[in-house]
Scaffold this motif. Structure first.
Motif, short mmCIF file in Angstrom:
data_model
loop_
_atom_site.label_atom_id
_atom_site.label_comp_id
_atom_site.label_asym_id
_atom_site.label_seq_id
_atom_site.Cartn_x
_atom_site.Cartn_y
_atom_site.Cartn_z
N TRP A 1 -12.90 -0.95 -6.66
CA TRP A 1 -12.02 -1.88 -7.38
C TRP A 1 -11.05 -1.12 -8.27
N LEU A 2 -11.55 -0.12 -9.02
CA LEU A 2 -10.68 0.65 -9.89
C LEU A 2 -9.60 1.40 -9.11
N GLN A 3 -9.97 1.93 -7.95
CA GLN A 3 -8.99 2.62 -7.11
C GLN A 3 -7.91 1.67 -6.61
N VAL A 4 -8.35 0.52 -6.13
CA VAL A 4 -7.41 -0.47 -5.61
C VAL A 4 -6.54 -1.01 -6.73
N TRP A 5 -7.13 -1.25 -7.89
CA TRP A 5 -6.38 -1.76 -9.03
C TRP A 5 -5.28 -0.78 -9.43
N GLY A 6 -5.63 0.48 -9.51
CA GLY A 6 -4.63 1.49 -9.87
C GLY A 6 -3.46 1.53 -8.92
N SER A 7 -3.73 1.50 -7.63
CA SER A 7 -2.62 1.53 -6.67
C SER A 7 -1.87 0.20 -6.64
N SER A 8 -2.56 -0.90 -6.90
CA SER A 8 -1.90 -2.21 -6.92
C SER A 8 -0.91 -2.32 -8.07
#
Length: 81
Positions: free
Chosen positions: A39-46
């Motif tokens: 989730w943190l990885q996806v949030w950062g790229s989002s």
């Protein structure tokens, strides 16, 4: 910058678009992945994708939408008992 109103609009658009892109991408990616490292990885790229889109939309439509919101608020306040 010599025009303080323009600077205020740019900074306001940047702050609002940063907040909204971080909040909304965080919520929707959290709903998809749950509270996890993914989730943190996806949030950062989002956020990196959402921020320029949100800033551009705010710069294009923000002024008109603020006028519309003000007009609607004035009308609602006029009918409020």
């Amino acid at each position: 910058m010599r025009n303080p109103e323009r600077l205020q609009r740019i900074v306001g658009s940047l702050v609002m678009s940063l907040f909204m892109s971080a909040a909304l991408s965080g919520v929707f990616s959290w709903l998809e992945f749950g509270l996890s490292w993914k989730w943190l990885q996806v949030w950062g790229s989002s956020i990196l994708i959402a921020l320029p889109i949100a800033f551009s939309l705010d710069m294009l439509f923000g002024g008109g939408l603020r006028v519309l919101a003000s007009t609607l608020a004035d009308k609602a306040a006029g009918t409020w008992p």
